[in-house]
Enzyme design. Structure first.
Site, PDB file in Angstrom:
ATOM      1  N   ASP A  93     -46.600  39.899 -29.584  1.00 41.84           N
ATOM      2  CA  ASP A  93     -47.628  40.792 -29.038  1.00 41.84           C
ATOM      3  C   ASP A  93     -48.000  41.841 -30.087  1.00 41.84           C
ATOM      4  O   ASP A  93     -47.170  42.639 -30.506  1.00 41.84           O
ATOM      5  CB  ASP A  93     -47.104  41.478 -27.770  1.00 41.84           C
ATOM      6  CG  ASP A  93     -48.225  42.055 -26.922  1.00 41.84           C
ATOM      7  OD1 ASP A  93     -49.190  42.582 -27.486  1.00 41.84           O
ATOM      8  OD2 ASP A  93     -48.121  41.973 -25.687  1.00 41.84           O
ATOM      9  N   SER A 143     -54.488  42.488 -23.999  1.00 41.63           N
ATOM     10  CA  SER A 143     -53.543  41.370 -23.914  1.00 41.63           C
ATOM     11  C   SER A 143     -53.774  40.453 -22.723  1.00 41.63           C
ATOM     12  O   SER A 143     -53.375  39.280 -22.773  1.00 41.63           O
ATOM     13  CB  SER A 143     -52.102  41.906 -23.867  1.00 41.63           C
ATOM     14  OG  SER A 143     -51.771  42.550 -25.069  1.00 41.63           O
ATOM     15  N   PHE A 314     -33.370  42.272 -17.075  1.00 39.64           N
ATOM     16  CA  PHE A 314     -32.387  43.078 -17.777  1.00 39.64           C
ATOM     17  C   PHE A 314     -32.746  44.559 -17.901  1.00 39.64           C
ATOM     18  O   PHE A 314     -31.999  45.326 -18.510  1.00 39.64           O
ATOM     19  CB  PHE A 314     -32.168  42.495 -19.174  1.00 39.64           C
ATOM     20  CG  PHE A 314     -31.693  41.062 -19.142  1.00 39.64           C
ATOM     21  CD1 PHE A 314     -30.409  40.754 -18.725  1.00 39.64           C
ATOM     22  CD2 PHE A 314     -32.540  40.027 -19.512  1.00 39.64           C
ATOM     23  CE1 PHE A 314     -29.971  39.443 -18.676  1.00 39.64           C
ATOM     24  CE2 PHE A 314     -32.112  38.713 -19.481  1.00 39.64           C
ATOM     25  CZ  PHE A 314     -30.824  38.418 -19.060  1.00 39.64           C
ATOM     26  N   GLU A 358     -42.125  35.581 -25.611  1.00 36.56           N
ATOM     27  CA  GLU A 358     -42.891  36.703 -26.158  1.00 36.56           C
ATOM     28  C   GLU A 358     -41.992  37.796 -26.717  1.00 36.56           C
ATOM     29  O   GLU A 358     -41.044  38.227 -26.070  1.00 36.56           O
ATOM     30  CB  GLU A 358     -43.790  37.319 -25.079  1.00 36.56           C
ATOM     31  CG  GLU A 358     -44.648  38.448 -25.615  1.00 36.56           C
ATOM     32  CD  GLU A 358     -45.106  39.448 -24.551  1.00 36.56           C
ATOM     33  OE1 GLU A 358     -46.136  40.096 -24.773  1.00 36.56           O
ATOM     34  OE2 GLU A 358     -44.419  39.583 -23.517  1.00 36.56           O
ATOM     35  N   HIS A 367     -48.177  50.980 -30.792  1.00 39.69           N
ATOM     36  CA  HIS A 367     -48.865  51.972 -29.961  1.00 39.69           C
ATOM     37  C   HIS A 367     -48.255  53.367 -30.142  1.00 39.69           C
ATOM     38  O   HIS A 367     -48.961  54.375 -30.079  1.00 39.69           O
ATOM     39  CB  HIS A 367     -48.794  51.568 -28.486  1.00 39.69           C
ATOM     40  CG  HIS A 367     -49.785  50.528 -28.081  1.00 39.69           C
ATOM     41  ND1 HIS A 367     -51.126  50.606 -28.367  1.00 39.69           N
ATOM     42  CD2 HIS A 367     -49.621  49.345 -27.398  1.00 39.69           C
ATOM     43  CE1 HIS A 367     -51.757  49.550 -27.878  1.00 39.69           C
ATOM     44  NE2 HIS A 367     -50.860  48.762 -27.291  1.00 39.69           N
TER      45      HIS A 367
END
Length: 543
Positions: A93, A143, A314, A358, A367
């Protein structure tokens, strides 16, 4: 000016007429005219066999080039439909081209090399290309739209998942009329096993694109009346018998608000439903062994042989950055560990499998303006790809590595070879040798090789390994004196030009790398949705 098609007979006749009219005189009488001997055509005759200087041929670069050529010539192309029993799609990503370059250099430098010459695992794959990432309504994409292109084979708007471009974002009723079918659903319907693995929330845009159909990516735990939220759609997926292996973050979308998880975090659901219990109930049929885990201990103790379905959540939200995992309260596995476990579980099915894996937090590091976090998560993704390559065969498994979009991180400044990729720029002198001191900009201050075009800007958070800590401080764009700052530390956040409360995606093409049946079909520059079509062809997912 307009051109028209003319009959072939007319064109031929017209051409002959023009040719005839173009001769002012009739041909001369060659019976009496003297003729000069015809000139021989000019030819280029080599005077000697071409040779390369010995110093050129003995160069390591020359030998490496010859070896690369030999490897490329030996690659076997398999274009047979359905030749790929298994398909693994890796999505980094936010892993744009500059990110891959910086990952490569960092990985090499972590192993004591200069870095530039290093190859990441997926860069050794025989086929590569470029992917155009725009959404149907945005030049620089998000995305959700890009993941839909990857998973459903058509481009769509930003912010929507697996509904076509005619649907307005947030329009529940319209989304129900225009759903798209995903590659994962096709695989399930063929009796293949399926898996979704992510370091982000499993209901986040990219992993959700494997199974959910919503006009708003934010509907992770709640949705308007008439539509189902993303987490519910995952648990209730009708295709086949549902997803077989699920691992990632995002417990909060599966728990009601009044419930707390093992780390003391509350759920997000307002309907009072515990979807973890609902998932267990769906598969508690007396024959299926469905296992739920939520920490490193549960992961380590998993019995692969006796596990038919796995749900591993998790973290309450996203899983931790790779370099921050050591700080997790309950412990969580790495992406490469989850990849190995997923392949082991999915490989039990003789019909094969489809998996989407991913590395979700490369994007989040960018970001936050933390190249350190983005790149170290990227290096871990390369390890995960190596795990997949080591545990599968190129003869029956198609592995694709790509990104959904890029980021506005740049690599610049003419640093010398081997300069730390996270460091300050040190240039070369007039003889081409490294200078003794860092380079200074026109403002008299040093600058780093990596910077961002926009975002939160500079911060020095010391040894913090959680890039999200940056959001606790205000925007601090522009230039700063870095003379006494350790820019290679985990807590350093690069300078940015345009002040924004979060760095943005980039709009340039991203890379794609592939190995296995059908991999060659991804060479060249392709629209992002073509990846779906290659997977469907190679895997025989459609009649």
């Amino acid at each position: 000016m307009q051109f028209y098609r003319l009959p072939l007979a007319f064109v031929t006749a017209f051409g002959l007429t023009v040719a005839a009219c173009g001769e002012p005189h009739s041909a001369p009488d060659t019976s009496t005219a003297s003729t000069a001997p015809a000139a021989e055509p000019a030819t280029h005759r080599p005077t000697e066999t071409a040779q390369l200087p010995e110093s050129q041929q003995s160069s390591g670069w020359y030998r490496d080039g010859q070896a690369a050529l030999a490897r490329a010539q030996s690659v076997v192309i398999n274009n047979e439909r359905g030749a790929a029993k298994n398909i693994i799609l890796f999505v980094g990503d936010g892993m744009g081209i500059s990110t891959v370059t910086a990952m490569r250099i960092l990985a090499g430098q972590m192993e004591g090399q200069s870095g530039e010459e290093y190859q990441l695992s997926f860069e050794t794959m025989p086929f590569a290309g470029l992917i155009k990432t725009y959404n149907t309504n945005q030049q620089t994409p998000d995305s959700a739209g890009t993941a839909t292109a990857l998973m459903a084979g058509v481009k769509t708007k930003a912010g929507v998942l697996n509904v076509d471009e005619t649907v307005a974002r947030g329009d529940c009723a319209a989304s129900l009329q225009h759903p798209l079918t995903t590659a994962l659903e096709l695989a399930e319907n063929l009796g293949k096993s399926t898996g979704v693995v992510s370091t982000a929330r499993i209901t986040h845009a990219t992993p959700a694109a494997t199974y959910a159909k919503v006009p708003e990516r934010g509907w992770e735990a709640t949705a308007p009346e008439g539509c189902k939220d993303i987490a519910t759609q995952m648990v209730e997926l009708a295709a086949g018998d549902g997803i077989d292996v699920i691992m990632g973050g995002g417990r909060r979308s599966f728990l009601p608000e009044e419930a707390e998880d093992l780390e003391g975090k509350s759920g997000k659901r307002t309907d009072g439903v515990n979807l973890i219990d609902a998932w267990k109930a769906r598969y508690n049929d007396g024959t299926t062994e469905a296992v739920y885990i939520e920490d490193q201990s549960g992961f380590d103790q998993l019995d692969v042989v006796d596990t038919d379905k796995l749900l591993g959540l998790f973290a309450s939200s996203h899983m931790r950055y790779e370099e921050d995992r050591k700080n997790d309260k309950a412990g969580e596995p790495s992406l490469s560990q989850m990849t190995a476990k997923a392949i082991e579980l999915l490989s039990k099915n003789d019909r094969g499998y489809f998996a989407m894996i991913e590395s979700g937090r490369i994007d989040h590091g960018h970001h936050a303006g933390s190249a350190y976090s983005a790149l170290t998560d990227g290096v871990e993704m390369a390890r995960a790809v190596q795990v997949a390559m080591d545990n599968t065969s190129a003869e029956d498994t198609l592995i694709i590595v790509t990104a959904d979009h890029s980021h506005v991180m740049t690599i610049a400044g003419y640093p010398t070879r081997g300069n730390p990729i996270l460091g300050k720029v040190v240039g070369n002198d007039e003889t081409g040798e490294p200078k003794d001191n860092v380079s200074l900009a026109a403002d008299g201050m040093p600058y780093t090789t990596i910077t961002y075009a926009n975002g939160l800007g500079f911060a020095d958070l010391g040894d913090s390994t959680n890039a999200d800590d940056r959001y606790d401080d205000p925007v601090n764009a522009g230039r700063h004196d870095l003379h006494d700052i350790d820019t290679e530390s985990s807590g350093f956040h690069q300078e940015s030009l345009v002040p924004l409360d979060s760095e943005t995606h980039g709009g340039e093409d991203v890379g794609v790398w592939a190995r296995g049946p059908g991999a060659h079909l991804l060479t060249g520059t392709k629209e992002q949705n073509v990846i779906f079509h290659v997977m469907v062809h190679a895997g025989g997912l459609l009649d």
